[in-house]
Design an enzyme around this catalytic site. Structure first.
Site, PDB file in Angstrom:
ATOM      1  N   SER A   1     -27.918  30.943 -38.070  1.00 33.52           N
ATOM      2  CA  SER A   1     -27.194  30.017 -38.824  1.00 33.52           C
ATOM      3  C   SER A   1     -26.944  29.986 -40.395  1.00 33.52           C
ATOM      4  O   SER A   1     -26.712  30.743 -40.915  1.00 33.52           O
ATOM      5  CB  SER A   1     -27.796  28.589 -38.284  1.00 33.52           C
ATOM      6  OG  SER A   1     -26.757  27.605 -38.541  1.00 33.52           O
TER       7      SER A   1
ATOM      8  N   ASN B   1     -26.535  16.643 -42.316  1.00 32.51           N
ATOM      9  CA  ASN B   1     -26.352  18.125 -42.728  1.00 32.51           C
ATOM     10  C   ASN B   1     -25.079  18.645 -42.458  1.00 32.51           C
ATOM     11  O   ASN B   1     -24.639  19.930 -42.645  1.00 32.51           O
ATOM     12  CB  ASN B   1     -27.380  18.945 -42.202  1.00 32.51           C
ATOM     13  CG  ASN B   1     -27.518  19.060 -40.879  1.00 32.51           C
ATOM     14  OD1 ASN B   1     -26.547  18.865 -39.991  1.00 32.51           O
ATOM     15  ND2 ASN B   1     -28.684  19.387 -40.372  1.00 32.51           N
TER      16      ASN B   1
ATOM     17  N   ARG C   1     -42.140  16.602 -44.758  1.00 29.85           N
ATOM     18  CA  ARG C   1     -40.818  16.438 -45.419  1.00 29.85           C
ATOM     19  C   ARG C   1     -40.816  14.909 -45.737  1.00 29.85           C
ATOM     20  O   ARG C   1     -41.011  14.090 -44.868  1.00 29.85           O
ATOM     21  CB  ARG C   1     -39.569  16.771 -44.429  1.00 29.85           C
ATOM     22  CG  ARG C   1     -39.618  18.247 -44.127  1.00 29.85           C
ATOM     23  CD  ARG C   1     -38.357  18.736 -43.623  1.00 29.85           C
ATOM     24  NE  ARG C   1     -38.493  20.086 -43.056  1.00 29.85           N
ATOM     25  CZ  ARG C   1     -38.267  21.208 -43.606  1.00 29.85           C
ATOM     26  NH1 ARG C   1     -38.080  21.265 -45.028  1.00 29.85           N
ATOM     27  NH2 ARG C   1     -38.574  22.136 -43.170  1.00 29.85           N
TER      28      ARG C   1
END
Length: 551
Positions: free
Chosen positions: A69, A381, A513
């Protein structure tokens, strides 16, 4: 048909694809994904797993996609696709991980025999698979290892060549629904381009033709697909393709593509002399399953339109069509987001329809979207799609509208079910979906962007010795461990106007994160920094990773 595993054949082929002793492989949301040079044994074993999965499902066709990807070019990966074009059933992710980590050929055979028993697989059933790869240089070698896996199981396989991830998902669903009343389409690439372009033309008939759209193809397989699609679209929409160098070493996803634009929040440098003020453009990622839009305003300033903006545009449009069709009591539209969705988008959507927040990862979004009659999901995203339930599809075909306006709205809804790739996020299908709404609303990029104003936000990450020390609840919006850390984060958040922040462990590496948003850019940056500092202090993170700046 054999009712036991062909162990001799598996053994001899497996010996040609030994597992590297120092690597532990993990099948995650995106399948297996790591350096392409280390994946040979994994691809061989995935070939066997795909055949077994097919046998387990009575010989229905399973898909295998070789891609990494949006990752850098040296990486590669592989994922399995279940018969309806959806992601592999969760229980089998564990089986795939176990089998890929068997250290020798005899351990592999043992692991396979154990799977056959626990999953009660009838080995006399046929095995059918369809497979494709993206443009990465490591692709052909990995595909030949995969083919050895098919050979070990005498599976019937169909090579779909170099294709986008969404096309492979489309093919899987078409092959498995062929000849039924739920037929999804013609099981060929041509069938895919025809289905998308025909429904697009129906939806924009009578509308002013949109100005040309600039498409950044990330120097990946999307360039080949967009080129084909462009021919099928003809005069209905002109695509201006950029970053189409699929054979230039190192070019894939390099300073271009959807992920680059989303993370760096700026225009790909290669487009700086191409995009003119007022023009709109979009970026695909390396395998064309993510999409980010953007435009330059009259002053030449860059503005990004991410997955949240796409969800808002599309969901509001569908709700409006359902209303005009006179079906609002019968068809419930809902939106699914993750904690990464901008707070302003959540507020905008909540005023119009139900919104559900789920943990990060396509499988969570997809399953939650299936609970609505029409479920819209987009990650920030740019990965997302719209799902129409079978009863909803039936309702649309059987419905008797009583006015011309209702009739038109129903026709549009039916065409949308054809335009949207309901198996998986599909950048090209989603791009046409956005173009339909822009044409219907006569929106420029600027007008679309003004539906709501994003809260400034910032992502940061902190390297930690053990990511498993961080556990979350409430769709990853709150920490349950380490104890006491969430309270400290809450105290920080309360100091900022419009403040929101959450912390979650990465699914793939030892990092945590951090996401933060606030009313002002400086405050969002500061909040992210301070929360990252708390995580660092709590975890005794590596000194080198003490947060000083952002991604």
């Amino acid at each position: 048909m054999a009712s036991s595993l062909p162990t001799k054949l598996i053994q001899s082929l497996s010996d040609l694809h030994p597992k590297p002793s120092h690597i532990h492989f993990q099948y995650g949301t995106a399948g297996f994904r790591t350096l392409g040079s280390t994946l040979d044994s994994v691809l061989f074993r995935v070939g066997i797993i795909a055949a077994l999965r097919s046998k387990k499902l009575d010989g229905r066709t399973i898909g295998v996609m070789v891609t990494a990807s949006h990752n850098p070019e040296p990486d590669n990966g592989v994922k399995l696709v279940d018969p309806r074009g959806e992601m592999l059933e969760a229980a089998w992710e564990g089986h795939a991980t176990t089998i890929s980590n068997a250290s020798t050929s005899s351990d592999l055979i043992e692991a396979l025999e154990s799977l056959v028993q626990t999953a009660k697989i009838d080995l006399s059933k046929p095995a059918n698979v369809v497979y494709a790869r993206d443009t990465r240089p490591s692709g052909p070698g990995l595909v030949s290892a995969l083919e050895d896996g098919f050979k070990a199981m005498s599976a019937t396989s169909r090579n779909a060549g170099v294709a986008t991830t969404p096309i492979l998902h489309y093919l899987v669903k078409c092959i498995n629904t062929k000849g039924t009343k739920y037929s999804y389409g013609d099981d060929s690439e041509e069938g895919y381009y025809r289905k998308l372009s025909t429904s697009y033309k129906k939806l924009v008939a009578g509308k002013a033709v949109q100005p040309p759209l600039i498409v950044d193809c990330a120097n990946g397989v999307g360039a080949l697909a967009a080129e084909q699609l462009n021919e099928y679209l003809g005069d209905a929409l002109q695509l201006v393709l950029e970053n189409t160098s699929i054979t230039t070493p190192g070019a894939l996803n390099n300073a271009c593509g959807a992920d680059y634009v989303k993370v760096s929040q700026k225009l790909p440098p290669s487009l700086s002399s191409v995009l003119k003020p007022g023009q709109r453009a979009c970026s695909l990622d390396g395998d064309a399953d993510r999409l980010i839009y953007y435009y330059l305003d009259d002053r030449g300033v860059f503005h990004m339109l991410d997955g949240d903006k796409i969800a808002a545009l599309v969901a509001a449009f569908i709700v409006e069509l359902v209303k005009v069709a006179g079906l609002e009591d019968q068809i419930k539209v809902g939106v699914v987001q993750t904690a990464y969705a901008n707070g302003a988008s959540t507020r905008y959507l909540q005023e119009r329809l139900p919104v559900k927040c789920v943990p990060t990862g396509v499988k969570h979004l997809h399953h939650a979207a299936e609970r609505y009659n029409v479920g819209v999901y987009f990650e920030a995203n740019g990965h997302g799609t719209v799902l129409f339930s079978q009863p909803t599809l039936d309702k649309l075909t059987e419905y008797q509208p009583s006015t011309p306006a209702q009739s038109r709205a129903v026709e549009h809804l039916v065409s949308l079910t054809e335009l949207i790739n309901q198996t998986v996020g599909d950048a090209l299908s989603d791009m046409l979906l956005v173009e339909v709404v822009l044409a219907h609303k006569s929106y420029s990029g600027e007008e679309w962007n003004s539906l709501y104003v994003d809260l400034p936000n910032r992502l940061a990450k902190v390297s930690v010795p053990n990511r498993n020390a961080f556990r979350t609840e409430d769709a990853e919006r709150r920490l349950v461990s380490p104890p006491g850390l969430q309270t400290k984060i809450d105290e920080l958040i309360n100091r900022y106007q419009g403040g929101r922040s959450f912390v979650r462990p990465s699914g793939t590496e030892d990092v945590v994160r951090v996401y933060a948003e606030a009313a002002l850019r400086t405050q969002a940056d500061e909040l992210a920094m301070r929360v990252a500092g708390l995580v660092y202090d709590e975890a005794g993170g590596e000194a080198a990773s003490r947060p000083k700046e952002f991604l």
